[in-house]
Write a protein that holds these residues in place. Structure first.
Motif, PDB file in Angstrom:
ATOM      1  N   TYR A 198      -4.447  -9.463  -3.896  1.00 22.75           N
ATOM      2  CA  TYR A 198      -4.357  -8.602  -5.027  1.00 22.75           C
ATOM      3  C   TYR A 198      -5.111  -9.045  -6.135  1.00 22.75           C
ATOM      4  CZ  TYR A 198      -1.764  -5.768  -8.707  1.00 22.75           C
ATOM      5  OH  TYR A 198      -1.545  -5.074  -9.416  1.00 22.75           O
ATOM      6  N   ALA A 254      -0.524  -5.562  -3.225  1.00 25.99           N
ATOM      7  CA  ALA A 254       0.921  -5.474  -4.137  1.00 25.99           C
ATOM      8  C   ALA A 254       1.948  -5.148  -3.205  1.00 25.99           C
ATOM      9  CB  ALA A 254       0.658  -4.596  -5.285  1.00 25.99           C
ATOM     10  N   GLY A 302       6.520  -7.708  -3.960  1.00 28.23           N
ATOM     11  CA  GLY A 302       5.549  -7.043  -4.807  1.00 28.23           C
ATOM     12  C   GLY A 302       6.175  -5.618  -5.167  1.00 28.23           C
TER      13      GLY A 302
END
Length: 156
Positions: A45, A37, A82
């Motif tokens: 992810y 992430a 992210g």
């Protein structure tokens, strides 16, 4: 009698070692989940989530299936944005049959400070997959009523 006792002790030891190995594997998966992430690595992810997974964010409206969460995250990840949550404490448990794991963790985020994550994993085709993740912002008890009043005033 000695053989039976030895056999029971050996079995218990082996199961304990197996559970520890599974806990270590789950720990690595959760670390990589958060790292992916942070690096906005979409495939890595979401590869940690089961197809049937549910992700709960901090807002009451944030109950996402994997597909819904992917749709939300894709534009952010595509732009290299992210989110970074760094684990500082984690407890991991595994069922006796070795097919279900669950955890609670404390994470630090630059914007939100300390948060809590809880969740469950299942063993799918010899690989651990997250089936539920719940991100929460712990509220000190002394602030709870003030926060409840603030939330209620927004809904009026």
């Amino acid at each position: 009698m000695t053989r039976i006792l030895f056999s029971l002790l050996l079995h218990s030891f082996l199961l304990g070692g197996y559970a520890q190995a599974q806990q270590a594997e789950i720990n690595l998966i959760l670390d990589d989940f958060h790292l992916a992430a942070s690096e906005a690595d979409y495939d890595r992810y979401f590869g940690h989530l089961s197809d049937e997974s549910i992700f709960f964010g901090t807002d009451m409206s944030e109950r996402w299936t994997k597909q819904e969460f992917q749709e939300y995250a894709k534009p952010h990840f595509d732009e290299g944005r992210g989110w970074t949550y760094v684990p500082t404490d984690r407890n991991i448990y595994v069922s006796e049959d070795g097919k279900v794991g669950w955890f609670d963790e404390v994470l630090v985020n630059e914007q939100y400070g300390e948060v809590r994550g809880t969740g469950a994993l299942i063993l799918e085709n010899e690989s651990w997959k997250i089936v539920q993740y719940h991100l929460t912002l712990p509220v000190p008890n002394d602030l709870l009523m003030t926060l409840v009043e603030m939330i209620n005033s927004q809904s009026e």
